[in-house]
Design a protein around this motif. Structure first.
Motif, short mmCIF file in Angstrom:
data_model
loop_
_atom_site.label_atom_id
_atom_site.label_comp_id
_atom_site.label_asym_id
_atom_site.label_seq_id
_atom_site.Cartn_x
_atom_site.Cartn_y
_atom_site.Cartn_z
N ALA A 1 0.83 -1.20 0.00
CA ALA A 1 0.00 0.00 0.00
C ALA A 1 0.87 1.26 0.00
CB ALA A 1 -0.92 0.00 1.22
N ASP A 2 0.37 2.33 -0.62
CA ASP A 2 1.06 3.63 -0.68
C ASP A 2 2.41 3.55 -1.39
OD1 ASP A 2 -0.88 5.20 1.01
OD2 ASP A 2 -0.29 3.69 2.48
N ASN A 3 2.58 2.56 -2.26
CA ASN A 3 3.85 2.37 -2.98
C ASN A 3 5.02 2.04 -2.06
OD1 ASN A 3 2.86 2.78 -5.63
ND2 ASN A 3 2.87 4.99 -5.30
N ILE A 4 4.70 1.57 -0.86
CA ILE A 4 5.72 1.16 0.10
C ILE A 4 5.54 -0.33 0.36
CG2 ILE A 4 6.78 1.58 2.33
CD1 ILE A 4 6.77 4.01 0.44
N LYS A 5 6.53 -1.12 -0.04
CA LYS A 5 6.42 -2.58 0.13
C LYS A 5 7.00 -2.99 1.48
CE LYS A 5 7.87 -6.94 -2.01
NZ LYS A 5 8.66 -7.54 -3.11
N LYS A 6 6.16 -3.57 2.32
CA LYS A 6 6.59 -4.07 3.63
C LYS A 6 6.47 -5.59 3.62
CE LYS A 6 3.75 -1.17 4.30
NZ LYS A 6 3.02 -0.16 3.48
N LYS A 7 7.56 -6.25 3.99
CA LYS A 7 7.58 -7.71 3.95
C LYS A 7 8.17 -8.27 5.24
CE LYS A 7 9.41 -11.59 1.22
NZ LYS A 7 10.24 -11.96 0.05
N ILE A 8 7.48 -9.23 5.83
CA ILE A 8 7.98 -9.95 7.00
C ILE A 8 8.20 -11.40 6.59
CG2 ILE A 8 7.50 -10.73 9.35
CD1 ILE A 8 5.81 -8.22 9.72
N SER A 9 9.44 -11.86 6.69
CA SER A 9 9.78 -13.21 6.23
C SER A 9 9.79 -14.23 7.36
CB SER A 9 11.14 -13.21 5.54
OG SER A 9 12.13 -12.66 6.39
N THR A 10 10.27 -13.83 8.54
CA THR A 10 10.31 -14.75 9.68
C THR A 10 9.96 -14.02 10.97
OG1 THR A 10 12.67 -14.36 10.13
CG2 THR A 10 12.12 -16.16 8.60
N ILE A 11 9.44 -14.79 11.91
CA ILE A 11 9.20 -14.32 13.27
C ILE A 11 9.77 -15.37 14.21
CG2 ILE A 11 7.47 -13.75 15.02
CD1 ILE A 11 5.67 -12.72 12.80
N THR A 12 10.66 -14.95 15.09
CA THR A 12 11.32 -15.88 16.01
C THR A 12 10.86 -15.61 17.44
OG1 THR A 12 13.28 -16.00 14.60
CG2 THR A 12 13.54 -16.70 16.89
N VAL A 13 10.46 -16.68 18.11
CA VAL A 13 10.08 -16.61 19.52
C VAL A 13 11.12 -17.38 20.33
CG1 VAL A 13 8.29 -17.05 21.23
CG2 VAL A 13 7.64 -16.52 18.86
N GLU A 14 11.69 -16.72 21.34
CA GLU A 14 12.71 -17.35 22.16
C GLU A 14 12.34 -17.32 23.64
OE1 GLU A 14 17.14 -17.43 20.74
OE2 GLU A 14 16.46 -15.35 20.79
N LYS A 15 12.48 -18.47 24.27
CA LYS A 15 12.38 -18.57 25.72
C LYS A 15 13.81 -18.62 26.22
CE LYS A 15 11.12 -19.70 29.96
NZ LYS A 15 10.60 -18.71 30.92
N LYS A 16 14.37 -17.44 26.45
CA LYS A 16 15.78 -17.32 26.79
C LYS A 16 16.00 -16.02 27.55
CE LYS A 16 20.31 -16.88 24.54
NZ LYS A 16 21.01 -16.80 23.22
N GLU A 17 16.79 -16.07 28.59
CA GLU A 17 17.05 -14.87 29.38
C GLU A 17 17.64 -13.79 28.49
OE1 GLU A 17 19.43 -13.50 33.44
OE2 GLU A 17 19.59 -15.54 32.69
N THR A 18 16.97 -12.65 28.47
CA THR A 18 17.36 -11.53 27.60
C THR A 18 17.40 -10.25 28.42
OG1 THR A 18 16.26 -12.59 25.72
CG2 THR A 18 16.75 -10.24 25.52
N TYR A 19 18.44 -9.46 28.22
CA TYR A 19 18.51 -8.19 28.94
C TYR A 19 17.80 -7.12 28.14
CZ TYR A 19 20.13 -4.26 31.67
OH TYR A 19 20.17 -3.14 32.46
N SER A 20 16.75 -6.54 28.72
CA SER A 20 15.97 -5.48 28.08
C SER A 20 16.53 -4.13 28.48
CB SER A 20 14.50 -5.58 28.50
OG SER A 20 13.79 -4.43 28.08
N THR A 21 17.07 -3.39 27.51
CA THR A 21 17.57 -2.05 27.81
C THR A 21 16.41 -1.08 28.00
OG1 THR A 21 17.75 -1.50 25.45
CG2 THR A 21 19.67 -2.48 26.51
N LEU A 22 15.21 -1.45 27.53
CA LEU A 22 14.04 -0.61 27.75
C LEU A 22 13.65 -0.57 29.21
CD1 LEU A 22 11.88 -1.83 24.73
CD2 LEU A 22 12.98 0.39 24.94
N GLU A 23 13.76 -1.73 29.88
CA GLU A 23 13.35 -1.82 31.28
C GLU A 23 14.54 -1.96 32.22
OE1 GLU A 23 10.05 -4.45 32.07
OE2 GLU A 23 9.59 -4.57 29.94
N SER A 24 15.76 -2.01 31.66
CA SER A 24 16.99 -2.13 32.45
C SER A 24 16.93 -3.35 33.38
CB SER A 24 17.24 -0.85 33.26
OG SER A 24 17.42 0.25 32.40
#
Length: 216
Positions: free
Chosen positions: A90-113
């Motif tokens: 739409a709007d001459n802008i092509k948006k494509k999502i090829s993969t989505i990965t879900v991980e159950k793994k300890e991750t450090y969020s810099t958003l929440e520190s």
């Protein structure tokens, strides 16, 4: 940090202007005021740059320390990559999502520190087929999933750094959304993602809304 650098440049220009005005006897008072103000602003800017840099370094160190914990690789039960076929032109802008990965793994969020239980990663590709430069902000997008509502990807963990895409060009990367509570990967069965873009010199937003993308 960029704001403090700009403030420092402005302060230096004010300081120089004050020095020049001091050479004019009738305006020496104004020159003295500008010189003093410029000096104080430069000192404040230097302090701001130092503090911002220290904070950035601390965030980087925290991410490194968390990523360095343990050397074992995630098992298939802890991480799953789904092949998806989302595409919107739409709007001459092509948006494509090829993969989505879900991980159950300890991750450090810099958003929440803090460390969180997992993450959802979207592999996104944007092609600008319009006649004007596209300003796009996928890192500031909204992600919804099963009992999950997240506003904004993690700027440090994500690698979609492009915000301007010229006509005919393509930008691609991954946006990582840390998930605070995630019991198991299979809990996430769908994802909905949205973000805003703008064509250059236009205040009308181009909204990308994927709707529910089923993960199978």
């Amino acid at each position: 940090m960029e704001i403090w650098i700009i403030a420092g440049i402005c302060a230096f220009l004010i300081f120089i202007a004050g020095i020049v005005i001091l050479f004019f006897p009738a305006r020496r008072k104004i020159g003295a005021i500008l010189t003093s103000a410029g000096t104080l602003l430069m000192i404040g800017s230097i302090i701001g740059i130092i503090v911002s840099f220290s904070h950035y370094q601390q965030v980087q160190n925290d991410v490194f320390n968390y990523s360095s914990k343990g050397t074992s690789q995630t098992t298939p039960e802890e991480s799953k990559t789904y092949q998806v076929n989302y595409e919107d032109s739409a709007d001459n802008i092509k948006k494509k999502i090829s993969t989505i990965t879900v991980e159950k793994k300890e991750t450090y969020s810099t958003l929440e520190s803090k460390s969180v239980e997992g993450s959802i990663t979207i592999a996104l590709e944007i092609t600008n087929n319009a006649s004007k430069t596209l300003e796009t902000y996928p890192n500031q997008g909204q992600l919804e999933a099963n009992k999950v509502d997240l506003n904004g990807g993690d700027a440090v963990l994500s690698n979609f750094d492009t915000t301007e895409i010229k006509p005919g060009e393509t930008a691609k990367g991954k946006i990582v959304f840390p998930v605070d509570k995630l019991d198991k990967v299979s809990d996430i069965t769908w994802v909905s993602y949205s973000f805003l873009s703008y064509l250059k010199d236009s205040s009308t937003p181009i909204t990308t809304e994927t709707g529910k993308i089923e993960l199978k």
